[in-house]
Design an enzyme around this catalytic site. Structure first.
Site, short mmCIF file in Angstrom:
data_model
loop_
_atom_site.label_atom_id
_atom_site.label_comp_id
_atom_site.label_asym_id
_atom_site.label_seq_id
_atom_site.Cartn_x
_atom_site.Cartn_y
_atom_site.Cartn_z
N GLU B 50 0.87 -1.18 0.00
CA GLU B 50 0.00 0.00 0.00
C GLU B 50 0.89 1.22 0.00
O GLU B 50 1.80 1.33 0.82
CB GLU B 50 -0.83 0.05 1.29
CG GLU B 50 -2.16 -0.65 1.21
CD GLU B 50 -2.88 -0.57 2.54
OE1 GLU B 50 -3.59 -1.52 2.86
OE2 GLU B 50 -2.71 0.42 3.28
N ASP B 61 -5.95 9.97 10.03
CA ASP B 61 -4.60 9.51 10.37
C ASP B 61 -4.06 10.15 11.63
O ASP B 61 -4.34 11.31 11.93
CB ASP B 61 -3.65 9.80 9.20
CG ASP B 61 -3.87 8.81 8.07
OD1 ASP B 61 -3.76 7.60 8.33
OD2 ASP B 61 -4.17 9.24 6.95
N TYR B 176 -10.66 -4.31 4.00
CA TYR B 176 -9.69 -3.82 4.98
C TYR B 176 -10.46 -3.59 6.28
O TYR B 176 -11.24 -2.65 6.37
CB TYR B 176 -9.07 -2.53 4.45
CG TYR B 176 -7.94 -1.94 5.28
CD1 TYR B 176 -7.81 -2.15 6.65
CD2 TYR B 176 -6.99 -1.13 4.66
CE1 TYR B 176 -6.78 -1.59 7.37
CE2 TYR B 176 -5.95 -0.56 5.39
CZ TYR B 176 -5.86 -0.80 6.74
OH TYR B 176 -4.84 -0.22 7.45
#
Lengths: 407, 279
Positions: B50, B61, B176
């Protein structure tokens, strides 16, 4: 921008997916999607519940102090020699700005939803103060994210929030201002999904926030309709308000959008001038993109990276604008203007000395455009300026600014 | 049409082990070093790569990946350079799947149609775009699927059984699973809870499930590998990358080695994980 075909009504948006034309939407991480859907359901249920409305009206009258006055600014009117200038006195609300109208609605909703913890972002600190205030009143813990730069330049509001029992978390990521505070608030929300309510301060973010905040702020425009009918026997001819995210402006504008005779002006912050690149005027100097949950006009570079906004006004220092404003711009219903730091400070001084009202730097941007719009209008033209907040918080910034200029 | 991602997961299944998915940021600390890191990853034991597309406002994040993105942007990284990096990687490696991960605005500004053509040409296999939930599938997900790219969706602890079908619909390549509610680089996930969640997702889909967020060591990678088809590691790699930079923030051969060494360790953990679980 070419003006698209005019809709039958400008007041029916957003659609069920939160779109105003191509703007708005729900661009958030999957973790937040279920919360946003839950919020939308809870808000729709509350809206339909007369008890919720009744309680809100009670608090608006007895706690916020509504209706706020519609004040005829006689000396400014005389000075400009044109339009009759009225101020909608949102600065007289409890906590000193329009922000409280929205926060009351959201905190009451958080209570209904059983949320135990409130988070908010703030720029100038007015939304943070309003959130801290209502959290104190309703007995909820409150965490306010504020850019470290803004903590510095808006100290009085930081002290107020702390006195009210809120925790102020300075944000040192990115550019240390409002957009970064919003990023941090979203990160907090993603982490504390189970018990936390995110009280957004403007008509931006993922659906349903832009519509919900607009609904809560629309009390401003609804009151102006009644008050102007009482004062002059007719509707105003023009409305003007400053725009960062644009909640005070949307609150004033929305009830008038379908009265086509009413001219509507939004004033963005031009900082050092739109041509300088150091400004916060997303419509004048930006283009459509996606940030903070919605598509709207944003300041960015050619790679789609968000650029830093600049304005002397911390409340306007944001690189985006609410999606409904973006749509109203494309539709040609609202005209977007801008005012520089210099012009805003000059209007700040003028208003203080002629009317005995110290405006916040944010509405001083709207006043800066009244300076050139009002003289061109006939004497029977009725112009309403949204005096969205009071200027106590800005005294130190303005003094420092004037000292720098004097050198 | 079978993508490299599908081929790789089929091979892992045949081998009877979980895969290691690594996340690094393109352009961090500079273009050349990040390309050298990408090239070193398969040899070190990464099964799927990735690559982050840096963005100024990465709202999902944590501090480590935020800083990585800013280092990359300050070094001049752009979306165009990210695609160039992938095509340079592909000159030597036509098998390792590459997934680009990031936020929507840079892609939107690049132009969705142009981006999909250029990404496919460069050798990209899949996309993860954090701020595009199923509600916004028309933006990029559906065009990407039509262009022959996998669109990999995040499922989270808040994605309940009612919502899972919506999330899995139009998801391809793999799912995911974000093992915690929170930002990247947060606390380590509880392997048993992860096992339950993966089981729940697998009741709704045939797709492989990769698990990430909070995996930092070979031991925790092994624990998660016992329950998942692949383990994703990101912030831990970025932390060793940052620690390897010199006083001026410059990278070098030591940077590539630091990342590759940790990947090798994690790969061992992942390979040990399945046998532990099988016992």
């Amino acid at each position: 921008m070419t003006v698209q075909q005019q809709p039958n009504s400008f007041r029916t948006g957003p659609d069920e997916r939160g779109h105003f034309g191509i703007y708005g939407g729900r661009f958030v991480a999957e973790t937040l999607m279920p919360l946003i859907l839950e919020l939308e359901q809870a808000y729709n249920a509350a809206k339909a519940d007369p008890a919720y409305r009744k309680e809100m009206d009670h608090h608006l009258a007895h706690y916020v102090g509504r209706p706020s006055a519609l004040y005829f600014a006689e000396r400014l009117t005389e000075k400009f020699g044109g339009a009759r200038i009225y101020f909608k006195r949102e600065d007289l609300n409890h906590t000193g700005a329009h922000k409280v109208n929205n926060v009351l609605g959201q905190i009451m909703l958080a209570k209904r939803m059983g949320k135990k913890r409130i988070i908010a972002e703030t720029g100038a600190g007015m939304h943070g103060v309003a959130t801290a205030t209502l959290c104190a009143k309703f007995g909820l813990p409150c965490i306010v994210y504020m850019g470290a730069v803004d903590v510095e330049r808006q100290q009085p509001n930081v002290l107020r929030m702390k006195m009210l029992g809120a925790e102020v978390r300075p944000v040192t990521s990115g550019s240390h201002t409002l957009k970064d505070a919003m990023n941090e608030a979203l990160r907090d929300w993603v982490t504390n999904v189970a018990d936390t309510f995110y009280c957004i301060g403007t008509v931006a973010g993922p659906h349903p926030y832009p519509a919900m905040v607009r609904d809560f702020q629309s009390v401003i425009g609804k009151e102006v309709r009644d008050q102007m009918m009482a004062a002059e026997g007719r509707l105003p001819d023009s409305l003007i308000a400053c725009i960062g995210g644009g909640s005070n402006a949307m609150g004033l504008f929305h009830p008038f959008l379908d009265d086509r005779s009413v001219e509507i002006y939004g004033v963005e912050a031009a900082g050092h001038g739109v041509a300088s690149g150091q400004h916060a005027a997303s419509i004048a100097g930006g283009r459509p993109g996606v940030l903070h949950g919605n598509r709207t006009y944003l300041l960015m570079d050619g790679d789609g990276q968000i650029t830093e906004a600049h304005s002397i006004s911390a409340g306007l220092d944001y690189p985006g604008i609410g999606p409904e404003h973006a749509w109203l711009h494309d539709m040609g219903r609202v005209q977007f203007l801008s005012a520089t730091d210099d012009e805003a400070v000059a209007a700040f001084q003028l208003c203080s000395r002629l009317e005995g009202i110290i405006p916040a730097l944010e509405p001083a941007h709207a006043l800066a455009r009244v300076v050139d719009l009002a003289p061109k209008k006939p004497k029977d033209h009725l112009m309403v300026v949204n005096m969205s907040g009071r200027g106590d918080k800005d005294l130190a910034s303005v003094e420092a600014y004037l000292e720098r200029k004097a050198k | 049409m079978t993508t490299r991602i599908e081929t790789r997961f089929a091979a892992l299944k045949a081998e009877g082990r979980a895969g290691l998915v690594t996340f690094t940021m393109t352009g961090d600390p500079d273009y050349d070093t990040s390309l050298a890191i990408a090239k070193a990853l398969p040899k070190a034991g990464a099964d799927v790569i990735e690559l982050g597309m840096p963005f100024t406002d990465p709202m999902a994040d944590g501090p480590a990946i935020q800083a990585a993105g800013l280092r990359a942007l300050n070094a001049g990284q752009t979306l165009a350079k990210t695609l160039k990096l992938v095509s340079e990687f592909r000159k030597d490696d036509n098998d390792t799947p590459i997934v680009l991960m990031g936020y929507y605005n840079p892609i939107y500004i690049y132009g969705v149609d142009r981006f999909l053509v250029d990404a496919k040409t460069a050798g990209v296999d899949g996309l993860i775009v954090v701020d595009l939930p199923p509600e916004e599938d028309e933006e990029l997900c559906l065009p990407a699927l039509r262009a022959g790219l996998n669109f990999i969706r995040l499922a989270t602890p808040t994605t309940d059984d009612k919502r899972l079908p919506a999330v899995l619909n139009n998801t391809s390549g793999f799912v995911y699973y974000v093992s915690i509610t929170g930002i990247t680089g947060s606390a380590a996930p509880d392997a048993n809870k992860v096992g339950d969640a993966v089981g729940r997702i697998k009741r709704h889909t045939q797709l492989p499930v990769a698990v990430g967020f909070g995996v930092r060591t070979a031991a925790s990678a092994a624990a998660i590998a016992g329950h998942a088809d692949a383990v994703v590691v990101g912030s831990a790699l970025i932390d060793v990358l940052r620690a390897s930079l010199d006083g001026h923030g410059k990278g070098g051969p030591q940077t590539v080695k630091a990342v590759a060494d940790l990947v090798a360790e994690l790969a061992q953990g992942v390979r040990a994980g399945r046998s532990v679980a099988a016992e």
